[in-house]
Motif scaffolding. Structure first.
Motif, short mmCIF file in Angstrom:
data_model
loop_
_atom_site.label_atom_id
_atom_site.label_comp_id
_atom_site.label_asym_id
_atom_site.label_seq_id
_atom_site.Cartn_x
_atom_site.Cartn_y
_atom_site.Cartn_z
N THR C 215 0.82 -1.22 0.00
CA THR C 215 0.00 0.00 0.00
C THR C 215 0.85 1.26 0.00
OG1 THR C 215 -0.09 -0.10 2.39
CG2 THR C 215 -1.94 -1.05 1.24
N ARG C 216 2.15 1.10 0.27
CA ARG C 216 3.06 2.25 0.35
C ARG C 216 2.60 3.28 1.38
NH1 ARG C 216 5.73 0.69 -3.99
NH2 ARG C 216 4.48 -0.01 -5.73
N VAL C 217 1.91 2.80 2.42
CA VAL C 217 1.52 3.69 3.52
C VAL C 217 2.26 3.19 4.75
CG1 VAL C 217 -0.36 4.48 4.99
CG2 VAL C 217 -0.75 4.15 2.56
N LYS C 218 2.83 4.11 5.51
CA LYS C 218 3.53 3.69 6.72
C LYS C 218 2.84 4.34 7.92
CE LYS C 218 8.35 2.41 7.30
NZ LYS C 218 9.75 2.84 7.14
N THR C 219 2.59 3.52 8.95
CA THR C 219 1.97 4.10 10.15
C THR C 219 3.04 4.33 11.21
OG1 THR C 219 1.54 1.92 11.04
CG2 THR C 219 -0.21 2.90 9.72
N ALA C 220 2.66 5.01 12.25
CA ALA C 220 3.62 5.38 13.29
C ALA C 220 4.32 4.16 13.91
CB ALA C 220 2.95 6.23 14.35
N PRO C 221 3.59 3.10 14.29
CA PRO C 221 4.28 1.95 14.88
C PRO C 221 5.32 1.36 13.93
CG PRO C 221 1.94 1.78 15.30
CD PRO C 221 2.12 2.94 14.37
N LEU C 222 5.06 1.41 12.62
CA LEU C 222 6.04 0.87 11.67
C LEU C 222 7.30 1.72 11.66
CD1 LEU C 222 3.75 -0.08 8.67
CD2 LEU C 222 4.79 -1.56 10.39
N GLN C 223 7.10 3.04 11.77
CA GLN C 223 8.25 3.94 11.83
C GLN C 223 9.09 3.63 13.07
OE1 GLN C 223 9.01 6.45 9.49
NE2 GLN C 223 10.94 6.39 10.64
N VAL C 224 8.38 3.39 14.19
CA VAL C 224 9.09 3.04 15.42
C VAL C 224 9.90 1.75 15.20
CG1 VAL C 224 8.83 2.34 17.83
CG2 VAL C 224 7.37 4.14 16.91
N PHE C 225 9.25 0.77 14.57
CA PHE C 225 9.90 -0.53 14.35
C PHE C 225 11.16 -0.36 13.51
CE2 PHE C 225 10.04 -4.75 12.08
CZ PHE C 225 10.42 -5.49 13.19
N SER C 226 11.06 0.40 12.42
CA SER C 226 12.26 0.51 11.57
C SER C 226 13.31 1.37 12.25
CB SER C 226 11.89 1.04 10.17
OG SER C 226 11.50 2.38 10.25
N ASP C 227 12.88 2.35 13.07
CA ASP C 227 13.87 3.14 13.80
C ASP C 227 14.59 2.28 14.85
OD1 ASP C 227 13.48 5.39 12.37
OD2 ASP C 227 12.13 6.35 13.79
N ILE C 228 13.85 1.39 15.47
CA ILE C 228 14.49 0.50 16.44
C ILE C 228 15.56 -0.33 15.75
CG2 ILE C 228 14.18 -1.53 17.94
CD1 ILE C 228 11.35 -0.54 18.50
N ARG C 229 15.22 -0.82 14.56
CA ARG C 229 16.16 -1.70 13.86
C ARG C 229 17.37 -0.92 13.34
NH1 ARG C 229 13.62 -6.23 10.27
NH2 ARG C 229 14.67 -7.67 11.67
N HIS C 230 17.16 0.37 12.98
CA HIS C 230 18.27 1.11 12.39
C HIS C 230 18.97 2.02 13.38
CE1 HIS C 230 15.79 0.16 8.70
NE2 HIS C 230 16.91 -0.55 8.60
N ALA C 231 18.22 2.62 14.29
CA ALA C 231 18.84 3.56 15.23
C ALA C 231 18.98 2.98 16.63
CB ALA C 231 18.05 4.86 15.27
N GLY C 232 18.44 1.79 16.84
CA GLY C 232 18.60 1.15 18.14
C GLY C 232 17.85 1.86 19.25
N ILE C 233 18.54 1.99 20.39
CA ILE C 233 17.82 2.48 21.56
C ILE C 233 18.14 3.95 21.86
CG2 ILE C 233 17.51 0.25 22.68
CD1 ILE C 233 20.14 1.05 24.24
N GLN C 234 18.30 4.72 20.82
CA GLN C 234 18.54 6.15 21.05
C GLN C 234 17.31 6.81 21.67
OE1 GLN C 234 20.31 8.37 17.89
NE2 GLN C 234 21.33 6.53 17.11
N PRO C 235 17.55 7.89 22.46
CA PRO C 235 16.44 8.53 23.16
C PRO C 235 15.29 8.95 22.24
CG PRO C 235 18.50 9.36 23.99
CD PRO C 235 18.84 8.46 22.87
N PHE C 236 15.57 9.42 21.04
CA PHE C 236 14.46 9.88 20.20
C PHE C 236 13.57 8.71 19.77
CE2 PHE C 236 16.87 8.59 16.47
CZ PHE C 236 15.89 8.39 15.50
#
Lengths: 358, 276, 270
Positions: C215-236
């Motif tokens: 669908t090429r739509v991204k929701t907030a939890p998905l953004q969180v998931f990919s940020d966790i995988r790429h940025a790890g446990i950074q405060p943001f």
């Protein structure tokens, strides 16, 4: 004022027949009660009259109009429920105005009618209260005001007092009678409480097992119960199973036999000797008499007092006559004399009793 | 009177929604599971290959998934039973606060996974404590117990709910009767309360198991590179949407549904008379 | 030990147990929050700072907005669809009633991961027009309708029929009775379903993960998931992870403040 006529109403639930060919009539402005034990079908009958339950058979007429297939909102009725049915999300004013708003009455007129209805039930000044802030009795008064405000053709009350405590109940039943008289509405009232029914009704239908067993004024039903069920259900009585010994057509007196005793009863018609009959003798109709007075009673027997029970205005004696135990009520100051008289021999006498088919 | 004409319009939208967007997709996933790779989208080639290969390639994933979800379900029952019992029978003050806290796991597995991830990662609040105790944080994180802990937190509300419902359904007079007949508190519980609440235990475990079959973030983030990626949910996602092997992804998906249904069926059969 | 002491001890232990379990439940959220707002200075002292929230990217807030719109539409659809169905299921007797209920409950028995893939396939092949924002709305509406149905059923069951009967006898027709009496009285119960669907759809992860590709739509939890995988446990990332959780918590607390737990019990609560 509207006449109500229900003919041969039937309601089945599976194989259970809740209402079995019930026919009843209420004249203009009459207060008619359907009286019966719980589960006898009286509430179902009333709900059919209201249109809340479709009947499986029979017809209902309000005056000449056949309303059998009309929904409740098209019948112009006032139904008062057993449980408080005031809308919990509306205050008293809104509740009473509800029916009028449904009839699309102008606002100013609604205001007037609500005021009048609340005055009639003595609840002026409670307009802003919520139902949760009313006592049981007050809520039921508002409920009555709510149905009266719409000026219904027929009032239908389904045990409106059964959830109200005894003292208030007594007061409210006369209120209902007064309001019915004042408004001259036809009222069909359902109750299981015979005292309530007797106090307010013009006429009573006694119902049992889905059928009407007897119809008549309170006095007729009390004096001449037609079936053993009614005799037992209305007041207290002594039931004795008897066989016919003799019937004297000249005097119209039947002689019946039970437990070796001969009991004489005035009866207008001839009785079938092969059949057995119940007789019902009300405890208040039997008197403890002076042994010299036996002549003035149709029946008189010697017996022993087995027990004397104090029930307030009455002291009820259990009197053993040759093994047959009869309940006898004694009144007035003399009743206290019997309290300590267990085992004492006395003479009782009675004139009236009723013969019932088994 | 035409009751049907009142009922039908009322239920039609709900039936339509479920038929079009639940049952029809389920039917499609079944069809696709019999096609090779992404051939379904061009000219479908039908075959049983996916199912044959599946058990060879993904046996480990099945084992891991059922082990994790099943164990989490058992832990939920063990923890959730006293919770439901106390909430219903013992506690009156603050009961609603405890009820409200039970909603929080419903916010989702992702947040549970992330919170626990930070908990024992080097530099996190607990890691220093673990270091002091001589335990390497890396042994605790990225392990099956951690994933199971996360899963059981996630589905605890379902276990508590199901057990609670069956506890509420038990007529207290049975327990009172047992007590009056001379059974001790413990005996009464073991012989009366526990057997009568068995349906709740079973449905509680099932619901917990079912929800955890589909978790992805918890095993992937907490289970580590070996265990965590080799779970069915991750395989369904990667095979179908990352490597475009829709046939295989669908087949695993169908298998997961089928196994869930068999488990439901067997348990309902076994407990006939208990589960009504 | 006296009976009284025994009782007091058992009550204390009961509370301790509940508090222990609730602490475990609250653990992930509290830790995430801790990571987001507690900053350790170079000298070792700790302070609270909300700076991490300012580091959340614009793109994330856009996704929160998308999420909120999806959730609100989902709620609207589910209430519109489930309330009439619940009314029919409670008020009318008809054949196959149990069967219908089971049919509408089907979603409950299918793991989300399989259901998500099934939906994706149907979007690719049948409902091409749903590839996009509306695909999410439809998926969430179908998946969560059960919650609206269950809470509405509980609400209708708890409603004493006497009020509706009274309204009918006072001259209100079916529709008037429904809107003037039934609906206001079951409203809080239906709101319970609304709250649940809102909270679950705001945080839905697994279905979203499967739908997001096609669908090429991204929701907030998905953004969180990919940020966790790429940025790890950074405060943001921690800050991002708390945003929708705190919104959900606020919704739940507000609801409970107004209506209590009464209408949630029997639906998802004991």
């Amino acid at each position: 004022m509207t006449r109500v006529e229900a003919i041969d109403l039937v309601k089945r639930y599976g194989s259970f027949v809740a209402v079995d060919r019930v026919t009843l009539r209420a004249r203009e402005g009459e207060l008619v009660t359907i009286l019966g034990p719980s589960g006898c079908g009286k509430s179902t009958t009333l709900r059919i009259l209201a249109g809340l339950i479709p009947p499986d058979g029979g017809r209902i007429f309000f005056d000449e109009k056949d309303v059998t297939s009309l929904p409740p909102d098209k019948r112009n009725i006032g139904f008062v429920f057993q449980r408080v049915a005031l809308f919990p999300h509306m205050n008293v004013y809104k509740n009473v105005a509800f029916g009028l708003e449904m009839r699309k009455m102008p606002k100013s007129m609604i205001k007037e009618k609500v005021k009048e209805a609340l005055r009639l039930v003595h609840m002026e000044g409670y307009e802003d209260r919520m139902p949760s802030q009313l006592s049981g009795g007050q809520a039921q008064r508002v409920e009555i005001a709510r149905v009266l405000a719409t000026d219904p053709a027929v009032l239908l009350f389904d045990e409106p007092l059964s959830n109200i405590d005894a003292k208030l109940k007594d007061e409210l039943k006369y209120e209902i009678r007064r309001i019915q008289r004042e408004t001259r509405k036809t009222l069909i009232y359902v109750t299981h409480d015979q005292a309530e029914a007797f106090a307010i009704s013009d006429r009573i239908y006694v119902m049992n097992n889905g059928r009407i067993e007897q119809e008549g004024t309170p006095l007729e039903i009390y004096m001449n119960p037609r079936t053993p069920f009614i005799a037992a259900f209305i007041g207290t009585t002594n039931f004795i199973e008897t066989s016919i010994k003799d019937y004297d057509e000249k005097s119209g007196i039947a002689t019946l036999e039970a437990a070796g005793l001969e009991i004489k009863v005035r009866h207008p018609s001839i009785l079938d000797k092969r059949k057995r009959y119940f007789i019902s003798i009300r405890p208040e109709d039997i008197k403890v008499i002076n042994p010299n007075d036996q002549e003035s009673y149709l029946n008189s027997f010697k017996g022993t007092i087995e027990d004397a029970i104090f029930i307030g205005t009455i002291v009820r004696l259990n009197i053993n006559i040759n093994g047959l135990v009869l309940k006898v009520d004694t009144y007035g100051s003399e009743r206290f004399n019997f309290l300590d008289s267990k085992g004492k021999e006395i003479v009782i006498g009675f004139n009236s009793c009723t013969i019932l088919n088994m | 009177m035409g009751r049907r004409w009142v009922t039908l319009p009322l239920v039609t939208p709900a039936i339509a929604l479920q038929s079009l967007f639940f049952f029809l997709p389920l039917f499609m996933i079944l069809i696709v599971s019999f096609t090779i790779r992404d051939s379904f989208f061009f000219s479908p080639i039908y075959t049983f290959d996916n199912y044959v290969k599946m058990f060879r390639i993904y046996r480990i994933d099945f084992q891991n998934t059922f082990f994790l979800a099943g164990t989490a379900g058992v832990i939920d029952i063990i923890i959730g039973y006293p919770f439901a019992y106390i909430l219903l029978r013992k506690v009156t003050r603050f009961a609603d606060v405890f009820r409200a806290i039970l909603i929080i796991p419903l916010f989702g597995e992702l947040y549970i996974a992330y919170g626990l991830l930070y908990l024992i990662l080097p530099g996190g609040p607990v890691s220093r404590l673990l270091d002091a105790l001589g335990i390497s944080p890396l042994d605790v994180l990225y392990s099956a117990p951690m994933a199971i802990f996360g899963m059981s937190l996630y589905t605890l509300p379902f276990a508590v709910y199901n057990i609670g419902i069956s506890l509420q359904g038990i007529d207290r007079s049975y327990e009172e009767a047992a007590r009056c007949l001379g059974a001790s508190r413990l005996k009464t519980f073991m012989r009366v309360t526990l057997p009568l609440s068995l349906p709740g235990i079973i449905t509680g475990w099932l619901t917990s198991f079912g929800w955890n079959l589909g978790t992805l973030a918890i095993p992937v983030l907490l289970g580590g590179p070996i265990l965590g990626t080799r779970v069915l949910s991750n395989q369904i996602w990667t095979t179908s949407l990352v490597t475009s092997d829709f046939g295989m992804g669908a087949a695993i998906g169908v298998m997961v549904v089928a196994i869930t249904m068999v488990v439901f069926y067997v348990v309902v059969k076994l407990s006939r008379g208990v589960l009504v | 030990m006296s009976r009284r002491m025994h009782e007091r001890l058992s009550s204390t232990l009961s509370y301790l147990y509940l508090i222990l379990i609730c602490t475990a439940i609250l653990l992930p959220l509290s830790i995430t929050l801790y990571r987001a707002v507690v900053v350790t200075r170079p000298d070792g002292s700790m302070t609270i700072s909300f700076q991490s929230y300012t580091m959340i990217s614009e793109a994330f807030w856009d996704k929160v907005l998308v999420n909120v719109s999806i959730s609100l539409l989902t709620v609207a659809i589910d209430v519109a669809v489930a309330v009439p169905a619940a009314y029919a299921l409670v008020k009318y007797e008809f054949k196959a009633k149990r069967l219908l209920f089971t049919y509408l409950n089907g979603v409950w028995y299918v793991p989300g991961i399989s259901y998500g893939l099934a939906l994706v396939l149907s979007y690719y092949f049948v409902y091409k027009f749903l590839l996009g924002f509306w695909g999410f709305v439809v998926a969430y509406s179908t998946g969560f309708m059960l919650l609206a149905l269950l809470t509405a059923i509980v609400a209708f069951r708890n409603l004493d029929p006497v009020y509706e009967e009274a309204a009918r006898c006072l001259g209100a027709g079916r529709l008037k009775t429904f809107f003037k009496v039934t609906l206001p009285l079951v409203g809080p119960g239906i709101t319970a379903g609304v709250v649940l669907i809102l909270v679950l759809s705001l945080n839905e992860f697994i279905t979203a993960l499967l739908l997001s590709g096609p669908t090429r739509v991204k929701t907030a939890p998905l953004q969180v998931f990919s940020d966790i995988r790429h940025a790890g446990i950074q405060p943001f990332v921690a800050a991002e992870a708390t945003v929708l959780q705190l919104v959900s918590l606020a919704i739940v607390v507000l609801y409970l403040k107004f209506f209590g737990t009464k209408y949630l019990r029997g639906a998802i609560m004991i």
